[in-house]
Enzyme design. Structure first.
Site, PDB file in Angstrom:
ATOM      1  N   LYS A  50      -2.088   2.442  13.998  1.00 56.50           N
ATOM      2  CA  LYS A  50      -1.922   3.894  13.849  1.00 56.50           C
ATOM      3  C   LYS A  50      -1.553   4.480  15.197  1.00 56.50           C
ATOM      4  CE  LYS A  50      -2.413   7.035  10.589  1.00 56.50           C
ATOM      5  NZ  LYS A  50      -2.346   6.859   9.127  1.00 56.50           N
ATOM      6  N   ASP A 105       2.878  10.460   9.168  1.00 51.50           N
ATOM      7  CA  ASP A 105       1.534  10.889   8.770  1.00 51.50           C
ATOM      8  C   ASP A 105       1.583  12.414   8.925  1.00 51.50           C
ATOM      9  OD1 ASP A 105      -1.304   9.493   8.234  1.00 51.50           O
ATOM     10  OD2 ASP A 105      -1.700  11.257   9.424  1.00 51.50           O
TER      11      ASP A 105
HETATM   12  N1  GLU Z   1       0.272   7.437   7.175  1.00 46.51           N
HETATM   13  C1  GLU Z   1       0.193   6.771   5.906  1.00 46.51           C
HETATM   14  C2  GLU Z   1      -1.180   6.202   5.703  1.00 46.51           C
HETATM   15  O1  GLU Z   1      -2.153   6.803   6.127  1.00 46.51           O
HETATM   16  C3  GLU Z   1       1.326   5.778   5.694  1.00 46.51           C
HETATM   17  C4  GLU Z   1       1.489   4.729   6.729  1.00 46.51           C
HETATM   18  C5  GLU Z   1       2.738   3.887   6.561  1.00 46.51           C
HETATM   19  O2  GLU Z   1       3.527   4.128   5.651  1.00 46.51           O
HETATM   20  O3  GLU Z   1       2.915   2.964   7.367  1.00 46.51           O
HETATM   21  O4  GLU Z   1      -1.391   5.191   5.094  1.00 46.51           O
END
Ligand code: GLU
Length: 450
Positions: A125, A165
């Site tokens: 992340k 996100d």
């Molecule tokens: N931000 C999204 C999540 O919390 C998607 C992450 C992604 O697609 O890599 O899962």
């Protein structure tokens, strides 16, 4: 219990001031008790000790120049948490609340979520404490370029694949990809959530919201219920909330609320999706403007919220979909929902319910789909985007949507079957946490002490 206590105490010492991260770890460890007690191998291989420590954390300065010519500085992050199952995968969040604790809790959750999808993706992340609100397009572009000037050296299509996100959508992904391409000369699938014009996947934009509704559907079906005719509370007004609302309508339900950071909208006849999209996707303005289109709706400004929670959860409804952000639903909110007869909660956001709120749902024995299972449709469809990019193919909307449905059904069944296996059939928190953990932990053991 002492094991959890000791782990949290150690984290508090070695990673101070990371409340949200401790919260996420505590929830997982609490669920893992039954499997840790019966499986000596996890302790022998120090799996927990290794899992709570990210493989790598990158923190960097993001300097940029605003439209007035002033130099601005933000903090940038990328936490590469666990690569036992595949390349680090997870979004980037641009929001003023971002700090090391927030990114770390999100990265930690992502590891288990991604494992649950059954797809070959590890967890990571990132983001920045940058506030996109009120910024011009040119400022957004300069910020994204500066962010990538550092991040480009850490990411790659088989090592670390960021996505969006909160505060990061196709526009931001476009600017970041452009800068990555300029710096590396590579046109590769290093980001997901890309525009459909140049490598994005159909359904990716809708996937988190759609997936969270599919998850609710599977929970309800298991209890001989359906979405048809159900009134639904939805929080948030971003990508996840919008496509949750869209899918709820498609499946015959009636979403009656949504919210942004300024307030909550209640529209008894149902939120008008076209107006919501116009306000949030096109004009990018506050939700309060909805009243100019629909005078029969009600708006509750955030200043009028109850002191112990959020106005959105105080309306009576059959189902609730928290799709805004972490800790947006308190124990008092949960009690109000239960008292009003809610039958299922499906979380589109990451960790939206506080630990006490989760306890309320579990004690009430209603259907509760925790975020790391219910919102996994987004990242799962990101992996489908990676698969299309790697094989130079473009799949149809129907094909991706069908795969998403199958993935969500498998996640639900995996969480439910694991909950049954451990003697708590209705506890999908326990089921999802153990199922995700087992996969990552066993892979880590097979890959040795790395
Ligand atoms: N931000 C999204 C999540 O919390 C998607 C992450 C992604 O697609 O890599 O899962």
């Amino acid at each position: 219990m002492t094991y959890i206590h000791n782990t949290i105490a150690r984290l508090k010492k070695t990673s101070p001031a990371q409340a949200e991260f401790y919260q996420a770890v505590e929830e997982i460890l609490d669920s893992l008790q039954p499997i840790l007690e019966t499986n000596e191998k996890y302790k022998a291989h120090a799996i927990i000790e290794r899992m709570v420590e990210p493989e790598r954390q990158i923190m960097f300065r993001v300097p940029w120049v605003d439209d007035q010519g002033n130099v601005q500085v933000n903090k940038g992050y990328r936490i590469e948490f666990n690569s036992a199952l595949g390349p680090y995968k997870g979004g980037l969040r641009f929001h003023p609340s971002v700090n090391a604790s927030i990114i770390k809790f999100l990265g930690f959750e992502q590891v288990f979520k991604n494992a649950l999808t059954g797809l070959p993706i590890g967890g990571g992340k990132g983001g920045a404490n940058f506030d996109p609100k009120g910024k011009s397009d040119a400022e957004i572009m300069r910020f994204c370029q500066s962010f990538i000037n550092e991040l480009y050296r850490h990411i790659g299509p088989t090592s670390d694949v960021p996505a969006g996100d909160i505060g990061v959508g196709a526009r931001e992904i476009g600017y970041m990809f452009g800068q990555y391409k300029r710096l590396t000369g590579n046109y590769d699938g290093v980001f997901t959530g890309k525009s459909l014009l140049w490598g994005g996947s159909l359904v990716r934009k809708e996937a988190t919201g759609y997936g969270c509704v599919y998850f609710a559907q599977y929970m309800l079906e298991d209890h001989n219920q359906s979405l048809a005719g159900k009134t639904c509370l939805v929080s948030g007004a971003g990508n996840v909330a919008i496509y949750t609302i869209e899918k709820l309508y498609e499946l015959g339900a009636r979403p009656i609320t949504c919210s942004d950071s300024s307030g909550t909208l209640y529209h008894e006849t149902g939120i008008n999706l076209a107006t919501l999209k116009e306000l949030k996707e096109v004009r990018k303005v506050r939700l309060a403007e909805y009243l100019q289109y629909h005078s029969d709706a009600r708006y509750i400004p955030a200043s009028d919220y109850p002191a112990d929670g959020h106005a959105v959860w105080r309306f009576p409804a059959d189902l609730a979909f928290p799709c805004a952000t972490q800790n947006e639903l308190t124990a008092q909110d949960a009690q109000a929902l239960v008292a009003n007869g809610v039958i299922a909660i499906s979380e589109g956001a990451n960790m939206p319910s506080t630990q006490d709120a989760v306890e309320v749902f579990l004690d009430a024995n209603i259907c509760y789909g925790p975020g790391k299972a219910a919102n996994a449709g987004g990242v799962a469809t990101s992996q489908l985007e990676m698969a299309q990019n790697a094989s130079m193919q473009t799949w149809s909307f129907a094909k991706v949507d069908e795969k998403l449905k199958v993935i969500m059904k498998n996640i639900y069944r995996n969480a439910r079957d694991t909950a049954v296996e451990f003697g708590e059939p209705n506890n999908l928190v326990l089921g999802a946490n153990i199922a995700g953990f087992r996969k990552v932990a066993d892979a880590m053991i097979e890959q040795g002490v790395v």
